[in-house]
Write a protein that holds these residues in place. Sequence first.
Motif, PDB file in Angstrom:
ATOM      1  N   ARG A  96      37.858  39.957  32.726  1.00 40.40           N
ATOM      2  CA  ARG A  96      37.124  38.928  33.460  1.00 40.40           C
ATOM      3  C   ARG A  96      36.025  38.301  32.606  1.00 40.40           C
ATOM      4  O   ARG A  96      35.822  37.081  32.648  1.00 40.40           O
ATOM      5  N   ARG A  97      35.310  39.120  31.845  1.00 42.77           N
ATOM      6  CA  ARG A  97      34.261  38.569  30.982  1.00 42.77           C
ATOM      7  C   ARG A  97      34.838  37.557  29.995  1.00 42.77           C
ATOM      8  O   ARG A  97      34.253  36.498  29.750  1.00 42.77           O
ATOM      9  N   LEU A 100      35.948  34.381  31.997  1.00 42.11           N
ATOM     10  CA  LEU A 100      34.807  33.593  32.468  1.00 42.11           C
ATOM     11  C   LEU A 100      34.171  32.812  31.324  1.00 42.11           C
ATOM     12  O   LEU A 100      33.784  31.640  31.491  1.00 42.11           O
ATOM     13  N   GLU A 127      29.164  30.002  35.946  1.00 42.42           N
ATOM     14  CA  GLU A 127      29.793  31.303  35.674  1.00 42.42           C
ATOM     15  C   GLU A 127      29.649  32.237  36.867  1.00 42.42           C
ATOM     16  O   GLU A 127      30.588  32.959  37.224  1.00 42.42           O
ATOM     17  N   GLU A 128      28.481  32.241  37.498  1.00 37.58           N
ATOM     18  CA  GLU A 128      28.255  33.090  38.666  1.00 37.58           C
ATOM     19  C   GLU A 128      29.205  32.708  39.802  1.00 37.58           C
ATOM     20  O   GLU A 128      29.747  33.571  40.505  1.00 37.58           O
ATOM     21  N   ARG A 131      32.688  33.859  38.911  1.00 37.31           N
ATOM     22  CA  ARG A 131      32.767  35.313  39.078  1.00 37.31           C
ATOM     23  C   ARG A 131      32.936  35.656  40.547  1.00 37.31           C
ATOM     24  O   ARG A 131      33.686  36.580  40.907  1.00 37.31           O
ATOM     25  N   THR A 134      36.450  35.661  41.891  1.00 41.61           N
ATOM     26  CA  THR A 134      37.287  36.809  41.532  1.00 41.61           C
ATOM     27  C   THR A 134      36.987  38.010  42.419  1.00 41.61           C
ATOM     28  O   THR A 134      37.775  38.961  42.445  1.00 41.61           O
ATOM     29  N   ASP A 155      29.792  40.164  44.579  1.00 37.87           N
ATOM     30  CA  ASP A 155      29.980  41.214  43.580  1.00 37.87           C
ATOM     31  C   ASP A 155      31.078  42.203  43.924  1.00 37.87           C
ATOM     32  O   ASP A 155      31.240  43.226  43.271  1.00 37.87           O
TER      33      ASP A 155
END
Length: 322
Positions: A96-97, A100, A127-128, A131, A134, A155
């Motif tokens: 994921r990192r 992203l 980006e947030e 994220r 996902t 989160d």
Amino acid sequence: MDEQALADIASGLYAAPLEDFVTARTTAAKEAAGQDKELGMAVKALPKPSVAAWAVNMLALHQPDVLAGLADLGARMRDAQASLDAPALRELGRERRTMLSAAVDTVRTVVQEQGRTISDTIANDVEETLRAMTADEGAAAAVRSGRLLKTLSADGVSTADLEGAVAVPGVLPAAVPAAPPARKPAPDKKQRTTTARTSEAKAAKPRLEAVRQAPRPVSLPALEKAKTALAEAQEEEARTSGLAQELQEQVDETQSEIAALVEETAELRNRLKSAEEQLDRARKRLAATAAEAKQAARAADKAGRTAMLAQERVLRLGNTRG
């Protein structure tokens, strides 16, 4: 009112350049009101997206495959979370990192193609939001709609706050509910110890939280205070967000007015310059004509004196003959 028609109009508005949103919304509202007054009012009420949300909308419009890849990654992460597969979650976290980072680079490129750039702060908000999609299926649907209004955060434990997050939310696909948490088989009576009761309490929590260290129990008064503080913070956020949105629209309208005045000022300056040039030429003609007039007056005066002398001579010659 036809909500699908409103969604179609909204999709067009949120696909347009951000600086043209207010003008385009006004035009669209007038056109819609000509057919359906209620639809026109609904179009006029469509909020302007934040810069980060607009950037994400551009990604949804021009590079939907990037969002599809992130949505697929989110599904795989939820599967790993459901099975409490910690190694898989760690591997998917690294994936994921990488995804992203690449997605944010793509957003920068797409936005540049629209004639704008985004700051590092806006890029972080983008980006947030990506994220969040996902970690939360509702956030994924909101992001992929192309009608996002604000940035999102989730989160995997807490879900994204979708209140006011997307225009015309009624046409979004319904989010699939999360799978119920798994419970361990009931232990034998002999094994009902304090450790077993703790394990059951952990199993009742969300999947991702189950692989983390269990937090300390929170006392009820403290929890109530925290909920009250959260509600007050959310209310203040909604108020200030609404105020910021209203002020931003005023800024956009004022900028449009300033642009029109600048154009008008430039036109007036051109007209003034032309008038000054004409005035300068007229003054030069006046000076030349005045000089000619003085010369003509002197010539006329001289001719008058000459005529007078001639007349006196004629009179003298006439008297002499008589």
